[in-house]
Design a protein around this motif. Structure first.
Motif, short mmCIF file in Angstrom:
data_model
loop_
_atom_site.label_atom_id
_atom_site.label_comp_id
_atom_site.label_asym_id
_atom_site.label_seq_id
_atom_site.Cartn_x
_atom_site.Cartn_y
_atom_site.Cartn_z
N GLY A 103 -13.81 -15.97 -25.38
CA GLY A 103 -13.68 -17.55 -26.15
C GLY A 103 -13.41 -16.91 -27.53
N GLY B 264 -18.30 -20.32 -5.26
CA GLY B 264 -19.89 -20.63 -6.15
C GLY B 264 -20.12 -21.17 -7.55
N TRP C 155 -2.25 -10.30 -24.37
CA TRP C 155 -2.57 -11.57 -24.91
C TRP C 155 -4.77 -10.63 -24.87
CZ3 TRP C 155 -2.16 -16.38 -25.07
CH2 TRP C 155 -2.84 -17.19 -25.30
N PHE D 219 -12.27 -10.55 -16.38
CA PHE D 219 -13.04 -11.54 -16.13
C PHE D 219 -12.47 -12.73 -17.49
CE2 PHE D 219 -16.88 -14.15 -19.09
CZ PHE D 219 -16.39 -14.88 -17.87
N THR E 172 -19.86 -9.14 -9.27
CA THR E 172 -19.94 -8.10 -10.55
C THR E 172 -20.27 -6.98 -10.22
OG1 THR E 172 -20.83 -8.76 -11.76
CG2 THR E 172 -19.08 -9.62 -12.41
N VAL F 264 -20.88 -15.10 -21.42
CA VAL F 264 -20.32 -14.44 -19.77
C VAL F 264 -20.11 -13.27 -19.39
CG1 VAL F 264 -19.87 -14.69 -17.71
CG2 VAL F 264 -21.42 -16.89 -18.79
N GLY G 213 -13.55 -16.08 -19.18
CA GLY G 213 -14.68 -17.17 -20.18
C GLY G 213 -15.55 -17.30 -20.95
N SER G 214 -16.10 -17.33 -21.27
CA SER G 214 -17.47 -17.39 -22.81
C SER G 214 -18.30 -16.17 -22.57
CB SER G 214 -18.83 -18.48 -22.50
OG SER G 214 -19.08 -17.90 -22.29
N LYS H 127 -12.99 -15.25 -7.42
CA LYS H 127 -14.31 -16.20 -7.72
C LYS H 127 -13.26 -17.68 -8.89
CE LYS H 127 -17.72 -17.39 -9.45
NZ LYS H 127 -17.77 -19.23 -9.89
N PRO H 128 -13.29 -18.78 -8.32
CA PRO H 128 -12.68 -19.55 -9.70
C PRO H 128 -14.09 -20.06 -10.01
CG PRO H 128 -12.08 -20.05 -7.20
CD PRO H 128 -13.43 -18.50 -6.96
N THR I 231 -12.98 -16.27 -13.31
CA THR I 231 -11.53 -17.21 -13.61
C THR I 231 -12.07 -18.58 -14.04
OG1 THR I 231 -10.57 -18.45 -12.28
CG2 THR I 231 -9.74 -15.98 -13.14
N PRO I 232 -12.57 -19.26 -15.39
CA PRO I 232 -12.99 -20.22 -16.27
C PRO I 232 -11.60 -21.35 -15.08
CG PRO I 232 -11.33 -19.73 -17.63
CD PRO I 232 -10.71 -19.04 -16.14
N GLU J 124 -16.34 -23.47 -10.91
CA GLU J 124 -16.98 -24.08 -9.90
C GLU J 124 -16.52 -24.84 -10.33
OE1 GLU J 124 -18.44 -21.81 -12.07
OE2 GLU J 124 -19.85 -23.08 -12.75
N GLN K 274 -22.07 -13.38 -10.28
CA GLN K 274 -22.73 -11.98 -10.54
C GLN K 274 -22.75 -10.87 -9.52
OE1 GLN K 274 -26.88 -12.67 -12.55
NE2 GLN K 274 -27.83 -10.33 -12.18
N LEU L 50 -10.14 -14.10 -31.19
CA LEU L 50 -9.45 -14.10 -30.64
C LEU L 50 -7.43 -14.29 -31.30
CD1 LEU L 50 -8.27 -14.32 -28.07
CD2 LEU L 50 -8.98 -16.92 -27.49
N CYS M 79 -8.86 -21.74 -25.47
CA CYS M 79 -9.32 -20.75 -25.61
C CYS M 79 -8.76 -20.67 -27.11
CB CYS M 79 -9.05 -19.56 -24.97
SG CYS M 79 -7.24 -19.01 -24.68
P1 NAD Z 1 -17.75 -19.48 -18.01
O1 NAD Z 1 -18.20 -18.32 -19.01
O2 NAD Z 1 -18.66 -20.60 -18.34
O3 NAD Z 1 -18.08 -19.46 -16.82
C1 NAD Z 1 -16.10 -18.65 -16.28
C2 NAD Z 1 -16.54 -18.00 -15.45
O4 NAD Z 1 -17.39 -16.80 -15.48
C3 NAD Z 1 -17.10 -18.98 -14.28
O5 NAD Z 1 -16.07 -18.52 -13.18
C4 NAD Z 1 -18.70 -18.92 -13.69
O6 NAD Z 1 -18.91 -19.34 -12.43
C5 NAD Z 1 -18.46 -17.17 -14.20
N1 NAD Z 1 -19.37 -17.35 -14.33
C6 NAD Z 1 -20.55 -17.45 -15.01
N2 NAD Z 1 -21.54 -16.54 -14.82
C7 NAD Z 1 -21.37 -15.63 -14.51
C8 NAD Z 1 -22.49 -14.07 -14.32
N3 NAD Z 1 -23.35 -14.17 -15.28
N4 NAD Z 1 -21.33 -13.47 -13.57
C9 NAD Z 1 -20.67 -13.28 -13.06
N5 NAD Z 1 -19.57 -14.17 -13.97
C10 NAD Z 1 -20.08 -15.37 -14.74
O7 NAD Z 1 -16.82 -20.21 -18.92
P2 NAD Z 1 -15.73 -22.10 -19.02
O8 NAD Z 1 -16.98 -22.51 -19.27
O9 NAD Z 1 -15.38 -21.58 -17.61
O10 NAD Z 1 -14.51 -21.31 -19.59
C11 NAD Z 1 -14.69 -21.73 -21.04
C12 NAD Z 1 -14.75 -20.32 -22.05
O11 NAD Z 1 -13.04 -19.59 -20.95
C13 NAD Z 1 -14.58 -20.46 -23.57
O12 NAD Z 1 -15.42 -19.66 -23.51
C14 NAD Z 1 -12.61 -20.53 -23.74
O13 NAD Z 1 -12.78 -19.87 -24.10
C15 NAD Z 1 -12.80 -18.62 -22.27
N6 NAD Z 1 -11.42 -18.80 -22.17
C16 NAD Z 1 -10.98 -17.66 -22.80
C17 NAD Z 1 -10.03 -17.15 -22.78
C18 NAD Z 1 -8.48 -15.75 -23.22
O14 NAD Z 1 -7.76 -16.04 -22.81
N7 NAD Z 1 -9.57 -15.33 -24.27
C19 NAD Z 1 -8.95 -18.33 -21.72
C20 NAD Z 1 -9.62 -19.09 -21.13
C21 NAD Z 1 -10.90 -19.25 -21.29
#
Ligand code: NAD
Length: 451
Positions: A230, A186, A421, A204, A195, A210, A206-207, A156-157, A130-131, A159, A192, A385, A262
């Motif tokens: 994202g 971490g 969602w 997942f 996964t 990733v 996040g971005s 894995k939340p 999660t982010p 960092e 990684q 999105l 997001c």
């Molecule tokens: P991020 O992708 O950088 O990190 C998210 C998570 O992934 C973190 O816990 C990080 O440690 C982990 N991570 C990083 N590299 C990894 C790898 N190689 N393998 C597995 N895990 C790994 O994102 P962020 O900066 O924490 O959050 C912002 C992003 O999240 C933005 O792009 C935003 O749009 C997106 N987001 C999307 C939604 C949605 O519902 N679509 C909701 C909230 C945030």
């Protein structure tokens, strides 16, 4: 090797606390513990599992002031929003779990002398990554359906926000049997390894960047994947839109959570016939927004989560101004840790701020001549999105052409009922929410018997 993950208050850089980083060698055994716990957890009835979740949610509610404060200090949003996020999760838990229960009920069919059961069985162990921007909700939205469906979870939340994640898991673990919900701390390295471990499913949020890496590392064992990624959401304001309402929405959606959302409005496309009036309104409304730290009752824009993210926003603002964007509010100068609410107009399609997700409190206006041009511009991105359209006569026609998973007409996205969602294009892969979404936490199984 670094032993601790230190968490900082993003409004002043002060240390809030620390957690032990999980050595990567421990992640495999943690997943094995989750697998052992799942054997018992899956034997419970769905109602028994919901009863555990309900008792944990009650504790969450009882701790919401304390947890709301921790969430705000660690992430930066104001206290009302921090507490609101905790209370939202507490209130939602049983409600969401009950929707999952309905979605995963066994279906029975009869015909041609055959009795068939369509079962939705647990998958096994779910890895949830999660982010930081909604540090509790983003974990909770995955954890509740995963647990309700009979899976165990390794979280894995981010960092950036380990303390609030640790507190959430601790509360649930006062109630849940051992091994049902565990946490790994971490950064990307631990993510990684999780996964690549023997989890059966990865959820997942996040971005996009990733998300692509996760898809690669999950491919080796063809793990089930749900990814919420994202966005670069457009808002189209048509010539006959209610300018006041559209401008109010544009401001709220660009600046909420300091733009670190997001589904934030990232690109405002406005008909040139009403652009001047619309921009005046934006300028006026932007004065209602003020930066400040979480305990400041008069602020509604918190700090940016870290220096890297703040530098990225500044780079995008400065590049846009260098290329000719006009500043209506904010601009180049901002105090340490924060970005003033910024409104830019004259944004063109070649600018970074237009093409990339900004994730900051910046409203960016681009004028269009025809609705066809607006649709083309809105869709000219790999993201999909959310998208919002304000207007009257052609509003539905334009909205129907939006390449997005969630579309709002004269309002933001999100609506009535149990809907997914969901991101379109490269903003998502699979989804949660809605009966179909809840079933992604299960293995569908068809059993047929000759009568
Ligand atoms: P991020 O992708 O950088 O990190 C998210 C998570 O992934 C973190 O816990 C990080 O440690 C982990 N991570 C990083 N590299 C990894 C790898 N190689 N393998 C597995 N895990 C790994 O994102 P962020 O900066 O924490 O959050 C912002 C992003 O999240 C933005 O792009 C935003 O749009 C997106 N987001 C999307 C939604 C949605 O519902 N679509 C909701 C909230 C945030």
């Amino acid at each position: 090797m670094q032993k601790y993950l230190v968490s900082y208050d993003p409004s002043n850089g002060e240390v809030v606390g620390k957690v032990e980083i999980t050595p990567v060698g421990q992640i495999g055994p943690i997943v094995q513990d989750a697998r052992a716990a799942q054997k018992e957890w899956r034997k419970l009835s769905v109602d028994e599992r919901i009863s555990y979740i309900g008792r944990a949610a009650k504790l969450l509610e009882e701790s919401s002031t304390e947890l709301g404060k921790l969430l705000s200090v660690e992430m930066g949003k104001d206290f009302n929003r921090g507490m609101g996020e905790v209370r939202g999760c507490a209130a939602d838990a049983v409600y969401r779990a009950t929707e999952v229960k309905e979605a995963i009920k066994t279906q029975k069919m009869n015909g041609y002398g055959v009795e068939t059961e369509l079962q939705y069985n647990p998958l096994g162990v779910c890895g949830i990554i999660t982010p930081w921007n909604y540090p509790m909700s983003m974990a909770h939205w995955f954890i509740i359906p995963a647990l309700t469906a009979g899976n165990t979870v390794v979280l894995k939340p981010s960092e950036e926000t380990p303390l609030i994640a640790e507190a959430y898991v601790e509360i649930f673990n006062k109630i849940l049997p051992k091994g049902v919900l565990q946490i790994v701390h971490g950064d990307g390295e631990q993510g990684q390894v999780l996964t690549e471990s023997e989890v059966d499913f990865i959820g997942f949020t996040g971005s996009q960047k990733v998300g692509k890496k996760i898809m690669k590392s999950a491919s080796e064992s063809l793990k089930r994947l749900v990814m919420e990624l994202g966005g670069n959401d457009p808002l189209i304001v048509l010539e006959d839109a209610d300018i006041d309402r559209a401008a109010g929405f544009a401001m709220g959606s660009s600046f909420e959570n300091a733009g670190q959302m997001c589904i934030a409005t990232e690109r405002i496309l406005v008909d040139e016939g009403i652009a001047e009036k619309f921009e005046e309104k934006l300028e006026e409304y932007s004065r209602y927004y003020r930066i400040g730290s979480w305990q400041d009752k008069n602020c509604n824009i918190g700090p940016i989560i870290n220096k890297k993210q703040r530098d990225k926003i500044l780079l995008q603002i400065n590049e846009a101004i260098d290329k000719g964007a006009k500043v209506l509010a904010g601009g180049r100068n901002h105090p340490e840790y924060f970005i003033h609410p910024t409104v830019l107009t004259g944004i063109t399609e070649d600018m970074l701020i237009y093409r990339e997700e900004t994730f900051g409190p910046v409203a960016c206006v681009t004028r269009f001549k025809t609705k066809e041009a607006a649709v083309r511009m809105a869709n000219d991105t790999s993201y999909g999105l959310g998208a919002v359209v304000f207007g009257e006569r052609d509003v539905e026609e334009v909205a129907n052409q939006m390449e997005a998973g969630m579309v709002g007409i004269n309002q933001g996205i999100g609506g009535a009922g149990d809907t997914p969602w969901v991101g379109a294009k490269q903003s998502g892969y699979g989804y949660h929410g809605s009966p179909d979404g809840h079933r992604q936490f299960t293995q569908a199984r068809v059993v047929s018997k000759r009568k």
